[in-house]
Each structure stands twice: as structure tokens, then as C-alpha cells.
Design a protein around this motif. Structure first.
Motif, PDB file in Angstrom:
ATOM      1  N   LYS A  52      54.863  36.107   6.116  1.00 17.75           N
ATOM      2  CA  LYS A  52      54.082  35.442   5.069  1.00 17.75           C
ATOM      3  C   LYS A  52      53.701  36.492   4.037  1.00 17.75           C
ATOM      4  CE  LYS A  52      53.575  31.193   6.599  1.00 17.75           C
ATOM      5  NZ  LYS A  52      54.105  30.059   5.884  1.00 17.75           N
ATOM      6  N   TYR A  74      55.239  31.370  -0.421  1.00 15.05           N
ATOM      7  CA  TYR A  74      54.554  32.373   0.388  1.00 15.05           C
ATOM      8  C   TYR A  74      55.341  32.775   1.626  1.00 15.05           C
ATOM      9  CZ  TYR A  74      50.687  31.050  -2.600  1.00 15.05           C
ATOM     10  OH  TYR A  74      49.907  30.794  -3.697  1.00 15.05           O
ATOM     11  N   ASP A  75      56.583  32.304   1.735  1.00 17.73           N
ATOM     12  CA  ASP A  75      57.417  32.624   2.888  1.00 17.73           C
ATOM     13  C   ASP A  75      58.467  33.662   2.502  1.00 17.73           C
ATOM     14  OD1 ASP A  75      56.278  30.803   4.753  1.00 17.73           O
ATOM     15  OD2 ASP A  75      57.310  29.171   3.717  1.00 17.73           O
TER      16      ASP A  75
END
Length: 106
Positions: A52, A74-75
Motif C-alpha cells: 500500500k 493506493y495499491d
């Protein structure tokens, strides 16, 4: 105003997408039309894991994870090289990308 607007359009065009590929023994990634691109030999990768990231997009360096290449979300995956260097690639499918890399480096 015209110069600023033109500059923003060029930057948006250069960074509108991030394409990641695994082929020919290499992991490659390129922004937008491919003018900004990088590649790493799969043989140099020792580890790839989903991760993350905070609200940070574009290309920048972090002491914790090395270089980050991301356009949205956000990955990401965290990739560790034999040299000990690390970098992160933003992706919508971090588990699938990490597994695809791991399957190629075994």
C-alpha cells in the motif's frame, strides 16, 4: 497562461497511464506514450510483494521503498533486486502482478 496551459497538457499526456509488462526475461514499465520508461531483468529480481502507498503519484524517491512509479490509486508492488535496491510500481492488481513476477523468477 498559454505556456502554463500547454505545459500542463504535455505533462498530462506524458503521465496519463502506466503500462507494466513481463516479457523477454524483463519487467518493463512505461508512462503514457512510452517516452518515460524503465526495464529490469527478471533475473535481477529476488522478491515482489503487494504493498500500500500513501497519496503519492508520479515518480519520486522514498528512503523506505526506493523509487515509486504510479499514476493513481493506493495499491502497488514492492520489488527488491539482488543489489538490495527497491522500487514500487503502482497497479490496480497488486496480487496478480506480484504473483506473475514471482512465477517468472522461480
Amino acid at each position: 497562461m498559454l505556456v502554463s496551459g500547454t505545459l500542463l497538457l504535455v505533462i498530462a499526456w506524458l503521465f496519463h497511464s502506466l503500462t507494466i509488462e513481463i516479457a523477454g526475461g524483463e519487467l518493463t514499465w512505461a508512462f503514457g506514450p512510452g517516452l518515460i520508461h524503465k526495464r529490469v531483468l527478471l533475473a535481477d529480481i529476488v522478491f515482489a510483494t503487494p504493498a500500500k502507498i500513501g497519496p503519492s503519484w508520479g515518480i519520486h524517491w522514498s528512503p523506505r521503498s526506493g523509487w515509486l512509479y504510479n499514476v493513481s490509486g493506493y495499491d502497488a508492488i514492492l520489488v527488491t533486486l539482488r543489489s538490495g535496491k527497491k522500487f514500487m510500481l503502482g497497479t490496480d492488481e497488486p496480487s496478480a502482478l506480484a504473483e506473475a513476477i514471482r512465477s517468472q523468477i522461480k
